[in-house]
Enzyme design. Structure first.
Site, PDB file in Angstrom:
ATOM      1  N   ASP A 153       0.863  -1.177   0.000  1.00 26.73           N
ATOM      2  CA  ASP A 153       0.000   0.000   0.000  1.00 26.73           C
ATOM      3  C   ASP A 153       0.901   1.228   0.000  1.00 26.73           C
ATOM      4  O   ASP A 153       2.104   1.130   0.239  1.00 26.73           O
ATOM      5  CB  ASP A 153      -0.884  -0.016   1.268  1.00 26.73           C
ATOM      6  CG  ASP A 153      -1.768   1.217   1.375  1.00 26.73           C
ATOM      7  OD1 ASP A 153      -2.429   1.560   0.382  1.00 26.73           O
ATOM      8  OD2 ASP A 153      -1.779   1.862   2.435  1.00 26.73           O
ATOM      9  N   SER A 154       0.287   2.381  -0.227  1.00 29.20           N
ATOM     10  CA  SER A 154       1.034   3.636  -0.169  1.00 29.20           C
ATOM     11  C   SER A 154       1.528   3.943   1.248  1.00 29.20           C
ATOM     12  O   SER A 154       2.452   4.720   1.427  1.00 29.20           O
ATOM     13  CB  SER A 154       0.135   4.773  -0.634  1.00 29.20           C
ATOM     14  OG  SER A 154      -1.047   4.798   0.152  1.00 29.20           O
TER      15      SER A 154
ATOM     16  N   CYS B 276      -3.801  -1.156  -2.060  1.00 32.40           N
ATOM     17  CA  CYS B 276      -4.127   0.253  -2.286  1.00 32.40           C
ATOM     18  C   CYS B 276      -5.026   0.389  -3.516  1.00 32.40           C
ATOM     19  O   CYS B 276      -4.685  -0.119  -4.590  1.00 32.40           O
ATOM     20  CB  CYS B 276      -2.810   0.993  -2.508  1.00 32.40           C
ATOM     21  SG  CYS B 276      -2.977   2.735  -2.869  1.00 32.40           S
ATOM     22  N   ASN B 277      -6.150   1.075  -3.362  1.00 33.68           N
ATOM     23  CA  ASN B 277      -7.028   1.289  -4.512  1.00 33.68           C
ATOM     24  C   ASN B 277      -6.352   2.120  -5.587  1.00 33.68           C
ATOM     25  O   ASN B 277      -6.492   1.829  -6.774  1.00 33.68           O
ATOM     26  CB  ASN B 277      -8.300   2.015  -4.052  1.00 33.68           C
ATOM     27  CG  ASN B 277      -9.410   1.045  -3.774  1.00 33.68           C
ATOM     28  OD1 ASN B 277     -10.177   0.703  -4.656  1.00 33.68           O
ATOM     29  ND2 ASN B 277      -9.460   0.569  -2.546  1.00 33.68           N
TER      30      ASN B 277
ATOM     31  N   GLU C  18      -6.196   9.614   8.804  1.00 28.14           N
ATOM     32  CA  GLU C  18      -4.827   9.390   9.258  1.00 28.14           C
ATOM     33  C   GLU C  18      -4.481  10.258  10.472  1.00 28.14           C
ATOM     34  O   GLU C  18      -3.691   9.881  11.326  1.00 28.14           O
ATOM     35  CB  GLU C  18      -3.872   9.730   8.116  1.00 28.14           C
ATOM     36  CG  GLU C  18      -2.831   8.681   7.947  1.00 28.14           C
ATOM     37  CD  GLU C  18      -2.371   8.649   6.522  1.00 28.14           C
ATOM     38  OE1 GLU C  18      -1.474   9.428   6.205  1.00 28.14           O
ATOM     39  OE2 GLU C  18      -2.936   7.867   5.737  1.00 28.14           O
TER      40      GLU C  18
ATOM     41  N   CYS D  61     -11.269   2.846  -0.864  1.00 27.22           N
ATOM     42  CA  CYS D  61     -10.009   3.379  -0.340  1.00 27.22           C
ATOM     43  C   CYS D  61      -9.672   2.621   0.940  1.00 27.22           C
ATOM     44  O   CYS D  61     -10.579   2.292   1.723  1.00 27.22           O
ATOM     45  CB  CYS D  61     -10.151   4.878  -0.050  1.00 27.22           C
ATOM     46  SG  CYS D  61      -8.681   5.613   0.701  1.00 27.22           S
ATOM     47  N   THR D  62      -8.382   2.367   1.105  1.00 31.34           N
ATOM     48  CA  THR D  62      -7.912   1.611   2.268  1.00 31.34           C
ATOM     49  C   THR D  62      -8.399   2.179   3.602  1.00 31.34           C
ATOM     50  O   THR D  62      -8.614   1.442   4.558  1.00 31.34           O
ATOM     51  CB  THR D  62      -6.377   1.644   2.314  1.00 31.34           C
ATOM     52  OG1 THR D  62      -5.945   2.988   2.101  1.00 31.34           O
ATOM     53  CG2 THR D  62      -5.780   0.724   1.287  1.00 31.34           C
ATOM     54  N   HIS D  63      -8.528   3.502   3.665  1.00 32.25           N
ATOM     55  CA  HIS D  63      -8.808   4.149   4.948  1.00 32.25           C
ATOM     56  C   HIS D  63     -10.286   4.117   5.353  1.00 32.25           C
ATOM     57  O   HIS D  63     -10.619   4.300   6.515  1.00 32.25           O
ATOM     58  CB  HIS D  63      -8.384   5.619   4.895  1.00 32.25           C
ATOM     59  CG  HIS D  63      -6.903   5.831   4.808  1.00 32.25           C
ATOM     60  ND1 HIS D  63      -6.115   5.200   3.882  1.00 32.25           N
ATOM     61  CD2 HIS D  63      -6.078   6.613   5.531  1.00 32.25           C
ATOM     62  CE1 HIS D  63      -4.862   5.595   4.038  1.00 32.25           C
ATOM     63  NE2 HIS D  63      -4.811   6.456   5.038  1.00 32.25           N
TER      64      HIS D  63
HETATM   65  N1  DGL Z   1      -4.092   3.778  -0.038  1.00 33.51           N
HETATM   66  C1  DGL Z   1      -4.770   4.808  -0.804  1.00 33.51           C
HETATM   67  C2  DGL Z   1      -5.971   4.200  -1.546  1.00 33.51           C
HETATM   68  O1  DGL Z   1      -6.517   3.173  -1.161  1.00 33.51           O
HETATM   69  C3  DGL Z   1      -5.224   5.964   0.071  1.00 33.51           C
HETATM   70  C4  DGL Z   1      -4.098   6.811   0.616  1.00 33.51           C
HETATM   71  C5  DGL Z   1      -3.265   7.445  -0.478  1.00 33.51           C
HETATM   72  O2  DGL Z   1      -3.758   8.347  -1.199  1.00 33.51           O
HETATM   73  O3  DGL Z   1      -2.122   7.027  -0.617  1.00 33.51           O
HETATM   74  O4  DGL Z   1      -6.377   4.733  -2.551  1.00 33.51           O
END
Ligand code: DGL
Length: 274
Positions: free
Chosen positions: A15-16, A78-79, A159, A191-193
């Protein structure tokens, strides 16, 4: 190599940053015998505002590390990275590991459960502007009308720990009352969050709209995939030893793992870009 040897290898998840730990957590719950190698590219966070070319370059380098760690499967948690880099990563990795993303399982779910209906989606700018969900859903030919909205404030807000207070409620309400989402019967949290604000979103809709948490759908997909391909790990005598790597370490990242994984985990600094 025997299928038993292959099955004993870990699942790589990247993931990011540490938000993808929501996906790792769901995978760990469904597949408690699997060893996980997690990589959070905290040096380049957020991916949601990055160009496709930049995300592709990061993803390839991360895959080199996960392949070095002998991962049998690489799950792009990560999406934004799934939208920008899945096809490229799959080509790059070739037969060295199976590559999964977080988009296809939810697209299949929407096709099965919401044919002929109107479905909303929220995610980062990268995810929404890539139009990947729309293309894949259209390819199903299930007459699903997708209404998407980029909600870039949500990930940084979560976050920072703002997800169960009045500020978060205001931001969520502002986004969800956007006319772009009018008339939806379900909302994909792309989105992961967003699993962390699932209950706030559900409260907003008061059961008028189903809230689809992609992390659960993805974890079940990984389970089916491993079973189907004979890749599921056999139960061991001890719990598997997971590893959690980040490209940039701060104590605050480590503290935030509690939010996303449900318990604090030790982050190992792996400076991939030095
Ligand atoms: N992990 C990213 C996603 O699922 C969200 C956080 C980012 O923008 O890096 O899109």
């Amino acid at each position: 190599m025997s299928s038993t040897d292959l099955a004993a290898r870990p699942i790589g998840i990247f993931d990011s940053g540490i938000g993808g730990l929501t996906v790792a957590r769901a995978v760990n719950q469904v597949l408690p015998h699997e060893r996980l190698v997690y990589f959070g590219d905290t040096a380049h966070l957020p991916y949601g505002d990055k160009s496709t070319a930049a995300i592709q370059a990061y993803a390839v380098k991360i895959c080199d590390l996960l392949l070095k760690q002998q991962c049998k499967v690489i799950l792009i948690a990560c999406n934004s990275a799934s939208a920008a880099a899945y096809e490229l990563v799959r080509e790059y990795v070739g037969s060295k590991a199976r590559v999964l993303n977080v988009i296809d399982p939810i697209v299949a779910h929407v096709g099965q459960q919401y044919a002929g209906r109107t479905v909303g989606l929220i995610g980062t700018k990268q995810t929404v502007n890539s139009n990947v969900y729309r293309k894949k859903i259209d390819d199903l030919d299930a007459q699903v009308e997708l209404r998407s909205l980029a909600t870039p404030l949500l990930a940084p807000m979560i976050e920072e720990g703002f997800f169960d207070n009045s500020i978060a409620e205001n931001v969520i309400e502002t986004y969800l009352t956007n006319p772009a989402l009018d008339g939806i019967e379900a909302l994909v949290l792309a989105c992961t969050h967003y699993p962390l604000i699932k209950s706030q979103i559900a409260d907003f809709y008061q059961e008028r709209v189903a809230v689809l948490d992609a992390s659960d759908v993805v974890a079940r997909h990984v389970q089916q995939y491993l079973d189907h391909h004979g890749l599921a790990a056999r139960p061991g005598s001890a719990a598997p030893a997971h590893h959690f790597y980040v490209s940039d370490f701060t104590r605050s990242f480590e503290e935030s793992t509690r939010i996303f994984f449900g318990q604090e985990v030790h982050l190992e600094h792996y400076p991939l870009w030095e």
